[in-house]
Each structure stands twice: as C-alpha cells, then as structure tokens.
Enzyme design. Structure first.
Site, PDB file in Angstrom:
ATOM      1  NE  ARG A   1       6.860  10.756  -3.504  1.00 47.62           N
ATOM      2  CZ  ARG A   1       7.834  11.164  -4.304  1.00 47.62           C
ATOM      3  NH1 ARG A   1       7.835  10.793  -5.589  1.00 47.62           N
ATOM      4  NH2 ARG A   1       8.795  11.946  -3.855  1.00 47.62           N
TER       5      ARG A   1
ATOM      6  CD  GLU B   1       8.172   3.321  -5.323  1.00 51.80           C
ATOM      7  OE1 GLU B   1       9.244   3.937  -5.262  1.00 51.80           O
ATOM      8  OE2 GLU B   1       7.279   3.601  -6.141  1.00 51.80           O
TER       9      GLU B   1
ATOM     10  CG  HIS C   1      10.560   5.959  -8.059  1.00 46.86           C
ATOM     11  ND1 HIS C   1       9.895   5.954  -6.860  1.00 46.86           N
ATOM     12  CD2 HIS C   1      10.761   7.266  -8.349  1.00 46.86           C
ATOM     13  CE1 HIS C   1       9.705   7.194  -6.439  1.00 46.86           C
ATOM     14  NE2 HIS C   1      10.225   8.013  -7.345  1.00 46.86           N
TER      15      HIS C   1
END
Length: 334
Positions: free
Chosen positions: A237, A266, A298
């Site tokens: 994370r 993000e 991601h």
C-alpha cells in the site's frame, strides 16, 4: 437466487469483459460505470441494492450516508484492501464484503520482476536499444546471490516471494508481528526485529497491510537505520512509505533505488491515461524524475488468474447476500 441489481464503479474494459463472461449464471443485473465512487457520483447508486467498488474509490461518511439513504444493502469491494472505506460510519446500515485473496503468486512474481528490472536497468535498456543506442554505460547492477532480502509482513504473498528469492541463493530475513516459526523453518528464513531488518538488508520488500501501526513504517527515521544504497520495493500500500522522506533519502543517496507499484496519493492517477495531461502532484512528479526509481500503476495483481478470482469471488459474495447466506468474506464494522 432472486434477481438483484448491482452498480459497479470505476470499471475498466477488462472488468466488463470478465464480469460479463462469468456473470452469465448469476441473476445479477449489472450496471457498469467508468466513474469512481465519490461524493459526486454516489447519487447514481439510487435504485441499486448492491454497490461494487474498487481500491481507489472514496467511501467516506458523506458517501456512506447517501448510499444508506439510497437503499444500498451491500458494499462489495472487488479487492482485498478496504482502508478507503470508513467502516465506523456505516453503523450496520449495510454489509461490506471483500475479496480477501486472489493470486498471491501474481504479486510475489511481480515483486521479483521489479527487483530484477530496477537492479539490472532492464526497463531503461529497452528504451535505449529501441533508439539504436547499444551502450551499456550506467546499467551495472549486482548479483542477488548471497544478498540479504528483508521482508516486512510474512503472509501468503511474502511466503511465495521468499520461495522465489531462495532460488536466487539469497538470505531472507522477515519481520511480522505474529511470526510463524514453523513456516520460517520450512522455507529457510529467519524472523528478526525491525531494527535488525533495516540494518542488515540489501533489499527491503513491503508485503504488509496498511494499518495504524504500519502507516509510514518507512520514514526518515527508519531509513537512517538502513544500509547505504538499500533498495526498497513496495507492492503493498502506498502509505507504507512517507514519500517526502523517500525523496530526501534518494537525494542524499541513503536509498539506492526504489520500486513502487503503489503510491500514497495514487487515486487521481493510477489506472488512468494521463499521457496528455500535466502531472500536478509535485511529489509524484519528483519521484518519476529519479533515474533510480521504477514506478508502475498498481498492476502487481494484474494477471488473468487474479482477475478471474476477483470476479468470481465478487459474484459469489453478491449471490450469498441475495440468498441470505452467511457472508464468508464480510468485513467486520467494529
């Protein structure tokens, strides 16, 4: 199962493809939206019993209040993490489910890929040779053999990662608040405290969840305890790392390199095409400017197997809710 209406936020074309493919046998009326779930789009949930959301949607008190007012009975997160959901504000007005696991292999394998790419500058070599430049100046890396890799968080993903890393002949040490010594013995790694991990690791991989205890676990204080030139890899994370502190440590050459598949702010950028826009996030822009930082969007989870598992589990979660069954993937609200 009874017919049930579900609205899906933050949907990409591949999401539609998988949900339409595997959703044929479910009596679910699905509405797909490209827009993220937030205070501006939550009105669209009116008339839907189920809201399906993703990792970068904004699910705060105002959104939750409006969902409850609109008659939503189930929030189905199609991801493992739920730190973007303000659980304390739901007050049992609707249920929350998630996808606790999909493909730990996907994330573990991608982590190794980032380590190799960053160390051996594979991504830069690809760009250079496409332009006809076959010089290897600046591409020197190091052998992984006999290097020490520190793993923070020794769950399922980390255990697969450790198996792969052991194949390179690395020494693996790990920190976890709940160490499983049996697994450590079986896989051939050692549990240590955080200070020891910081001090001895050549590479540090973050594979822990985001909690109050792990938020900004990588900060200037912890980085000062690390070896000069250490590589940091984050496929967990974004808020595990204090990005401002990371920038300063990169400038000081305390941190040798960083591979980031996640970023603490993000939401506005990752999963989106921003190629014709200015990156207004100065911290992200600064990180992108470093030659020794590798950033991806991601995508560590993004394999066919993982997306299929996410799709099937999400559909099963909705089906169980519609049939009044126990929700095995329910997220506790207190």
């Amino acid at each position: 199962m009874r017919n049930i209406k579900a609205i899906f936020y933050d949907v990409k074309e591949y999401d539609k493809e998988f949900f339409r493919k595997y959703g044929k046998d479910y009596n679910i009326e699905m509405k797909f939206l490209k827009e993220k779930l937030n205070e501006e789009t939550v009105d669209l949930s009116k008339g839907y019993e189920v809201v399906c959301a993703f990792t970068n949607d904004t699910i705060n008190k105002n959104v939750i209040d409006m969902m409850a007012e609109n008659g939503v009975k189930l929030l189905a997160m199609r991801c493992a993490g739920f730190n973007n959901v303000s659980l304390k504000d739901i007050n049992d007005r609707f249920k929350v489910v998630r996808v606790p696991a999909y493909s730990p292999y996907a994330i573990a394998e991608y982590t190794v890929g980032m380590i190799l790419a960053l160390n051996r500058k594979i991504h830069k070599a690809y760009v250079r040779t496409r332009e006809g430049n076959f010089s290897i100046n600046g591409f020197m890396g190091f052998d992984l053999y006999k290097k020490t890799v520190g793993i923070i968080g020794a769950g399922k993903i980390a255990q697969i990662l450790i198996k792969i890393l052991k194949g390179f002949g690395t020494r693996v040490i790990a920190y976890d608040p709940y160490p499983n010594e049996k697994v450590a013995k079986e896989l051939g790694f050692e549990f240590v405290d955080l200070d020891t991990l910081y001090k001895e690791s050549d590479i540090i991989s973050l594979n822990c969840p985001l909690t109050k205890e792990t938020k900004y676990i990588i900060n200037r204080e912890s980085m000062n305890k690390m070896k000069d030139g250490v590589m940091i890899v984050n496929t967990g994370r974004g808020m595990l790392i204090d990005s401002i502190d990371l920038i300063e440590a990169l400038k000081d050459k305390k941190i040798g390199s960083a591979a980031l598949d996640v970023y603490e702010e993000e939401e506005e950028y990752f999963f989106e095409d921003m190629s014709n826009k200015v990156i207004e996030d100065d911290i992200l822009g600064r990180l992108l400017s470093f030659h020794n930082v590798l950033i991806t969007s991601h995508q560590a989870y993004f394999t066919e197997e993982a997306v299929e598992a996410i799709t099937r589990t999400t559909l099963d979660n909705i089906k169980d809710f519609a049939e009044g069954k126990d929700l095995i993937n329910e997220v506790p609200q207190n």
